[in-house]
Enzyme design. Structure first.
Site, PDB file in Angstrom:
ATOM      1  N   GLY A  71       0.947  -1.101  -0.092  1.00 57.01           N
ATOM      2  CA  GLY A  71       0.348   0.013   0.031  1.00 57.01           C
ATOM      3  C   GLY A  71       0.570   1.440   0.243  1.00 57.01           C
ATOM      4  N   ASP A  92      10.147  -7.468  -3.290  1.00 55.56           N
ATOM      5  CA  ASP A  92       9.031  -7.736  -2.857  1.00 55.56           C
ATOM      6  C   ASP A  92       9.115  -9.738  -3.040  1.00 55.56           C
ATOM      7  OD1 ASP A  92       6.210  -5.911  -1.594  1.00 55.56           O
ATOM      8  OD2 ASP A  92       6.093  -8.233  -1.523  1.00 55.56           O
ATOM      9  N   LYS A 115       3.381  -9.282  -7.066  1.00 54.60           N
ATOM     10  CA  LYS A 115       3.542  -7.712  -6.752  1.00 54.60           C
ATOM     11  C   LYS A 115       4.091  -6.715  -7.671  1.00 54.60           C
ATOM     12  CE  LYS A 115       0.902  -7.064  -1.989  1.00 54.60           C
ATOM     13  NZ  LYS A 115       0.911  -6.657  -0.760  1.00 54.60           N
ATOM     14  N   ASN A 172       6.444  -5.365   8.237  1.00 55.58           N
ATOM     15  CA  ASN A 172       7.028  -5.751   9.823  1.00 55.58           C
ATOM     16  C   ASN A 172       8.476  -5.663  10.281  1.00 55.58           C
ATOM     17  OD1 ASN A 172       8.784  -8.488   8.441  1.00 55.58           O
ATOM     18  ND2 ASN A 172       7.253  -7.933   6.664  1.00 55.58           N
ATOM     19  N   CYS A 214      19.914   4.163  14.018  1.00 53.49           N
ATOM     20  CA  CYS A 214      19.510   3.205  12.946  1.00 53.49           C
ATOM     21  C   CYS A 214      18.168   2.551  14.247  1.00 53.49           C
ATOM     22  CB  CYS A 214      20.724   2.687  12.760  1.00 53.49           C
ATOM     23  SG  CYS A 214      20.660   1.254  14.286  1.00 53.49           S
ATOM     24  N   CYS A 217      19.195   0.921  17.124  1.00 61.60           N
ATOM     25  CA  CYS A 217      19.537   2.054  17.669  1.00 61.60           C
ATOM     26  C   CYS A 217      18.770   1.512  19.862  1.00 61.60           C
ATOM     27  CB  CYS A 217      19.481   3.000  17.845  1.00 61.60           C
ATOM     28  SG  CYS A 217      21.369   3.681  17.392  1.00 61.60           S
ATOM     29  N   CYS A 238      -6.703  -8.447  12.880  1.00 63.98           N
ATOM     30  CA  CYS A 238      -4.950  -8.866  12.737  1.00 63.98           C
ATOM     31  C   CYS A 238      -4.838  -7.086  12.603  1.00 63.98           C
ATOM     32  CB  CYS A 238      -4.383  -9.362  11.464  1.00 63.98           C
ATOM     33  SG  CYS A 238      -3.334 -11.129  11.768  1.00 63.98           S
TER      34      CYS A 238
END
Lengths: 389, 166
Positions: A71, A92, A115, A172, A214, A217, A238
């Site tokens: 998206g 992907d 995708k 994720n 980062c 960190c 979900c």
């Protein structure tokens, strides 16, 4: 339209569809031959005449890698392609599904395609000037991560040169950490982006290895929904998503990527978006000297050394006063009971309103007899023992 | 988490070596710790008559597969499970998948990866590198099965199969 699908079907037959296509190869993907003209870029080149961007044509020499073209990533890719970027590389491992249709970019005729294939076809038909390279793979796996590292280092617009920037549009933590460690290792500036699973908040974060914090960190940041989090019900679902929130985050992401690469305006190191209240917190995050990522620490040393040798760069915005230093935020080693989740959502006073850590790390000593003790057994012995159980 | 689960969790040995599959030197050590911890956990489960999964890995320990089962109304429902060890392990947890349930429940990501509770990832993050695969099973897959399987059976999405009773 059918010709597009035919091309796509041929491509799906190969399992690992690494398609590298130059503008010439792409002619066959275009349903109606485009009459290409400089008119395509006239409104973009006007930015130069107006004095907003002094070197817009530099965009033709840039190469950006986008990881995750859902998206946010697909819309970001389309924006860059319409801006006339030199080359984009897409990673992907997912395929287009009906449940993606509430978002922008993909269309029902793409369902079932990977995708990267669907995006490659659409993007090359929008602007055949752009070199589009696609990789259907999950970069968090041991076998593919090395390929990803190599691609960052050598797949820039000129072969053998690194890519100019990475945009993380994944959904994720695992993939974000993989991108983080790769960009620290190869010293590549990247933008992290995210939309919350409640669909009403999101963020972008610029990570310049060694200069800004980062992704490893400190524990990840989360933008609050701006309502009582306990009122959000998660039974039976979900994740939720809205094309609006995703489109807004894509816009913020590419806008700041362009500002950074074409050196105009002020780049936000961190920009949050709370949709329910239209609140946009920003901040600067400094790296953690005790970061767990070794390459992050190496980049920090290099940055400090570089800073000493060079006069301050006036183009870069000065860090704001409320900069956050995470000296005390070493990733922890503590066994903490799940029955204290409230603690993780406590407001960290050093962060702007609306932004929290996903969890805090407390360093408590650990009892040694709770630890595993490794004896004489070899790995093979253990594997056999496990199998025999 | 109930007291019983806490007790179960506290009996799983904690791990020491912070190494992922890209650390050529330390990964074998970590892998040994993973196996010892898992063996202990399975033995504990057997002792309390609560054996609920079987796992094995490839030689390198990067890919894991096996079965888990769940008893509901005295019937045993069995599922194949699999997962990869991500390059960023153990900073990030393995993502356990039940491919045969992919598309059958909203509490799943693509490929059948189970959707973990809001508690799991923070808890894992706080316990790097002490938590290992056994903890991911006990805190991730175990609670997921306990909540989702009865619901899926009730909805008729999962049906009892005779031959599953092995």
């Amino acid at each position: 339209m059918s010709s597009i699908l035919n091309v796509a079907e041929e491509e799906t037959s190969s399992n690992d569809s690494n398609t590298e296509s130059s503008s010439n190869d792409n002619v066959s993907y275009i349903p109606h031959k485009l009459v290409h003209s400089d008119q395509c870029y006239s409104r973009l080149m006007a930015l130069k005449r107006m004095g907003i961007v002094n070197n817009y044509e530099k965009i033709r020499k840039l190469c950006i890698t986008i990881v995750g073209i859902g998206g946010v990533g697909s819309v970001a890719a389309e924006m860059l392609v319409r801006c006339g970027i030199g080359k984009i590389i897409l990673f992907d491992y997912d395929q287009v599904e009906w449940s993606n249709m509430n978002r922008l970019f993909y269309q029902p005729r793409h369902i079932g395609l990977s995708k990267v294939e669907a995006a490659g076809l659409t993007l090359s038909s929008i602007n055949p000037d752009v070199i589009i390279e696609t990789h259907h793979m999950d970069i968090t796996k041991v076998e593919t991560y090395e390929f990803f590292l190599d691609s960052l280092e050598t797949s820039g617009l000129t072969f053998g040169h690194p890519v100019d920037m990475v945009l993380s549009c994944v959904d994720n933590f695992e993939a974000r950490m993989a991108i983080n460690s790769a960009c620290n290792e190869k010293n590549i500036t990247w933008f992290e982006s995210g939309v919350a699973e409640n669909a009403v908040s999101g963020h972008i974060q610029m990570i310049v290895p060694g200069k800004t914090a980062c992704f490893a960190c400190a524990p990840p940041l989360m933008v609050s929904a701006g309502i009582d989090e306990k009122s959000i019900k998660k039974e039976g679902v979900c994740a939720a998503s809205l094309p609006t929130t995703m489109g807004i985050i894509s816009g913020f992401l590419v806008q700041n990527a362009l500002k950074k690469l074409l050196q105009f305006g002020k780049v936000s190191d961190y920009l949050g978006y709370m949709a329910l209240t239209d609140f946009f917190p920003t901040m600067t995050l400094k790296p953690n000297p005790f970061c767990q990522d070794n390459y992050c620490k190496i980049r920090q040393d290099e940055y400090k050394l570089n800073e000493k040798q060079q006069p301050p760069d006036n183009c870069e915005p000065a860090p704001s006063e409320d900069s956050v230093v995470h000296d005390d935020n070493t990733w922890g080693i503590t066994l903490v009971s799940e029955s204290e989740p409230e603690k993780s959502h406590e407001q960290d006073l050093s962060l702007p309103t609306g932004i929290n850590r996903e969890f805090t790390v407390d360093s408590l000593p650990c009892n040694e007899d709770e630890e595993v003790s490794v004896g004489e057994e070899t790995l093979e012995d253990l594997q056999c023992k496990m199998k025999a159980l | 988490m109930g007291d019983e689960s806490k007790k179960t969790l506290s009996k799983i040995p904690l791990l020491k070596t912070k190494a992922g599959p890209r650390d050529k030197e330390l990964w074998p050590q970590r892998l040994k710790e993973e196996y010892i911890s898992l063996i202990q956990y399975v033995q504990n489960n057997k002792k309390t008559d609560n054996d609920w999964f079987k796992l094995e890995s490839n030689k390198e320990g990067t890919r894991w597969f096996g079965k888990c089962w769940f008893i509901h109304n005295l019937l045993k429902y069995e599922f194949d499970i699999e997962f990869d060890i991500p390059v960023t392990f153990p900073v990030t947890a393995p993502e356990i998948a039940i491919p045969e349930l992919d598309g059958k429940t909203a509490k799943m990501y693509r490929g059948g990866k189970i959707c973990l509770s809001d508690h799991f990832k923070p808890l894992w993050g706080k316990n790097v590198p002490k938590f290992g695969i056994a903890h991911a099973m006990a805190l991730g897959l175990g609670p997921w099965l306990a909540v989702e399987v009865p619901d899926l059976i009730e909805k008729g999405v999962i049906k009892y199969k005779e031959k599953e009773q092995s």
